[in-house]
Structure formats: structure tokens, C-alpha cells
Design a protein around this motif. Structure first.
Motif, short mmCIF file in Angstrom:
data_model
loop_
_atom_site.label_atom_id
_atom_site.label_comp_id
_atom_site.label_asym_id
_atom_site.label_seq_id
_atom_site.Cartn_x
_atom_site.Cartn_y
_atom_site.Cartn_z
N PRO A 97 9.28 3.30 16.31
CA PRO A 97 8.59 2.70 15.16
C PRO A 97 9.31 3.06 13.86
N ALA A 98 9.60 2.06 13.04
CA ALA A 98 10.38 2.32 11.83
C ALA A 98 9.80 1.69 10.58
N LEU A 99 9.18 0.52 10.71
CA LEU A 99 8.78 -0.24 9.53
C LEU A 99 7.48 -0.97 9.80
N LEU A 100 6.62 -1.05 8.78
CA LEU A 100 5.40 -1.82 8.85
C LEU A 100 5.43 -2.87 7.76
N LEU A 101 5.08 -4.10 8.09
CA LEU A 101 5.07 -5.21 7.14
C LEU A 101 3.64 -5.68 6.93
N GLY A 102 3.28 -5.96 5.68
CA GLY A 102 1.92 -6.42 5.41
C GLY A 102 1.83 -7.14 4.08
N HIS A 103 0.65 -7.61 3.78
CA HIS A 103 0.40 -8.26 2.50
C HIS A 103 -1.07 -8.12 2.15
N CYS A 104 -1.36 -8.32 0.87
CA CYS A 104 -2.73 -8.28 0.40
C CYS A 104 -2.91 -9.35 -0.67
N ALA A 105 -4.15 -9.61 -1.03
CA ALA A 105 -4.43 -10.57 -2.09
C ALA A 105 -3.82 -10.07 -3.40
N ARG A 106 -3.36 -11.00 -4.21
CA ARG A 106 -2.72 -10.64 -5.47
C ARG A 106 -3.65 -9.82 -6.37
N GLY A 107 -4.95 -10.08 -6.29
CA GLY A 107 -5.90 -9.35 -7.11
C GLY A 107 -6.28 -7.99 -6.57
N PRO A 138 -6.08 -4.20 -5.99
CA PRO A 138 -5.41 -3.10 -6.69
C PRO A 138 -4.39 -2.37 -5.83
N LEU A 139 -4.39 -2.60 -4.54
CA LEU A 139 -3.48 -1.90 -3.64
C LEU A 139 -2.03 -2.03 -4.08
N ALA A 140 -1.62 -3.25 -4.46
CA ALA A 140 -0.22 -3.46 -4.82
C ALA A 140 0.20 -2.58 -5.99
N ALA A 141 -0.66 -2.49 -7.02
CA ALA A 141 -0.33 -1.65 -8.17
C ALA A 141 -0.26 -0.18 -7.77
N HIS A 142 -1.16 0.24 -6.89
CA HIS A 142 -1.15 1.63 -6.43
C HIS A 142 0.14 1.93 -5.68
N LEU A 143 0.56 1.00 -4.81
CA LEU A 143 1.79 1.21 -4.05
C LEU A 143 3.02 1.23 -4.95
N GLN A 144 3.00 0.41 -5.98
CA GLN A 144 4.15 0.37 -6.89
C GLN A 144 4.26 1.66 -7.69
N ARG A 145 3.12 2.19 -8.13
CA ARG A 145 3.13 3.41 -8.94
C ARG A 145 3.29 4.67 -8.10
N ARG A 146 2.71 4.64 -6.89
CA ARG A 146 2.75 5.81 -6.00
C ARG A 146 3.10 5.31 -4.60
N PRO A 147 4.39 5.15 -4.32
CA PRO A 147 4.81 4.49 -3.08
C PRO A 147 4.48 5.25 -1.79
N LEU A 148 4.25 6.54 -1.87
CA LEU A 148 3.94 7.29 -0.66
C LEU A 148 2.48 7.05 -0.27
N ALA A 149 2.26 6.58 0.96
CA ALA A 149 0.91 6.22 1.41
C ALA A 149 0.74 6.63 2.86
N LEU A 150 -0.46 6.39 3.38
CA LEU A 150 -0.79 6.73 4.77
C LEU A 150 -1.39 5.51 5.46
N ALA A 151 -0.80 5.12 6.58
CA ALA A 151 -1.34 4.03 7.38
C ALA A 151 -1.98 4.62 8.63
N SER A 152 -3.25 4.32 8.84
CA SER A 152 -4.00 4.88 9.96
C SER A 152 -4.44 3.76 10.89
N PHE A 153 -4.15 3.90 12.17
CA PHE A 153 -4.51 2.92 13.19
C PHE A 153 -5.47 3.58 14.19
N MET A 154 -6.54 2.89 14.53
CA MET A 154 -7.49 3.41 15.51
C MET A 154 -7.48 2.51 16.74
N GLY A 155 -7.18 3.10 17.89
CA GLY A 155 -7.24 2.38 19.15
C GLY A 155 -8.63 2.46 19.74
N PRO A 156 -8.77 2.26 21.05
CA PRO A 156 -10.09 2.34 21.67
C PRO A 156 -10.67 3.75 21.54
#
Length: 206
Positions: free
Chosen positions: A50-60, A62-80
Motif C-alpha cells: 500500500p502506497a497511495l490513497l486517492l479521494g475527493h470531497c465536496a468543494r465546500g 472544510p477538509l480540503a483547507a485543513h489538508l492544505q494547511r496541515r497535510p499530515l492526516a490519519l486515514a482509518s478503515f474499519m473492516g468487519p
């Protein structure tokens, strides 16, 4: 993530992320408070890892602004996940627990600019989830698709650290047969966990 050694299975992270793509993407707002967005992320691998995750969100969003200002984030996935009764043990000195599969990825975000990059990302998501829709998307009027692309912010998330928990009571083999039998007769989540027990070789294939 709290990750005891017996539940540490990074080799299964890719499968969990692909099979359960709806992630909780955690950033922080301008006051430092956690901001959580729930959205599907597409996994890309490099060298089988696993190397890269691709995604998108609505333009409105706030996630995009948060990612631009603070690029380090956490992606959490829950299986069964499901409750496990102490009845699977032969002795009575046991307590209930919860079994689950989960992945946490520390990621470095980069926003993707331009309609071409956004369109390519959407086509990858379509290919994953509804390939026949690709023809309908290509046939839509350009003024409509342009508006749709303009209404989203696309991004890629480079994985810099990855943890994967597969908590299926692996350290209690005396209970595996009873646990599998109970899960195999249960709801969809429990049946999925029974399937993972077979994938891990905890019980004989059926």
C-alpha cells in the motif's frame, strides 16, 4: 493504535482497505480540534505494498483547507467487527470481548488541481465500484461534467506509516472451532469474520 503483537498483521492491510474503502479521514481544524470526514478512498500499491490513497470531497467541505494547511492526516478503515461471547470457551473463567479488523494509515496529503486530474480520479473510482457507469459519465454534456468537477476537491494521500489490526482471538486456539461455528451462523458482520478466520488458517476451509 493499540496493537498487541498477536494482532499485528500488516500483510492484510491492503485487502482490508480495498474491501472496506469508506474511511474516516482525520485532520485538525484551525483551533487544533480533530475534524473527521467519512469518504471512500482508493488504494494504489507500489511494489505490492500500500502506497497511495486517492479521494475527493465536496468543494465546500472544510477538509480540503485543513489538508492544505496541515497535510499530515490519519486515514482509518474499519473492516468487519462483532461481539464475541465467552460461551466459545470450555471453561467459565472467561469474559466477553470484541473482534475486529482495522487499518490506520498516517498520510501526507497533496491536493490535485485541474479537471483532467479530477476526471482521472473519478474514472478510477467508477472502475472500482460501477464499471458500466463509465460510458454514461463520458456521454454526459461537457458543461454538466465541468460543473460536477468544479464542485469537488481531489487529493492524493501518500502513506508514510501503516498499522493493521486483525483481532480474531488468534492466541486462543482452543476456542477457534466454536467461535467460527457461532460466527458462521450469525449476521453479515459475523459471517465476514468467519471468512477471515478461514483466510488466516485458524480453522479448516469449508
Amino acid at each position: 493504535m493499540y496493537l498487541p503483537r498477536q494482532f499485528d498483521h500488516p500483510e492484510h492491510a491492503g485487502a482490508i482497505m480495498r474491501e472496506h474503502p469508506l474511511a474516516s479521514l482525520v485532520t485538525t481544524d484551525d483551533e487544533g480540534f480533530p475534524f473527521v470526514a467519512h469518504l471512500p478512498l482508493k488504494l494504489e500499491e507500489e511494489g505490492g505494498q500500500p502506497a497511495l490513497l486517492l479521494g475527493h470531497c465536496a468543494r465546500g467541505n472544510p477538509l480540503a483547507a485543513h489538508l492544505q494547511r496541515r497535510p499530515l492526516a490519519l486515514a482509518s478503515f474499519m473492516g468487519p467487527q462483532a461481539y464475541m461471547s465467552p460461551r466459545v470457551y470450555a471453561d467459565l473463567q472467561r469474559v466477553p470481548t470484541w473482534t475486529y479488523l482495522a487499518v490506520q494509515a498516517r498520510v501526507q496529503a497533496r491536493l490535485l488541481e485541474g479537471e483532467e486530474a479530477k476526471d482521472a480520479l473519478l474514472k478510477q473510482l467508477i472502475a472500482d465500484h460501477e464499471p458500466p457507469y463509465a460510458a454514461q459519465w463520458r456521454a454526459l454534456p461537457e458543461d454538466y461534467t465541468g460543473k460536477m468537477l468544479g464542485a469537488i476537491t481531489a487529493f492524493e494521500l501518500r502513506i508514510v506509516d501503516l498499522q493493521c489490526a486483525v483481532k480474531l482471538n488468534q492466541h486462543r486456539p482452543e476456542a477457534h472451532a466454536a467461535m467460527h461455528a457461532a460466527y458462521a451462523e450469525g449476521n453479515a458482520q459475523e459471517q465476514a469474520l468467519a471468512g477471515w478466520m478461514r483466510r488466516l488458517g485458524m480453522v479448516a476451509p469449508t
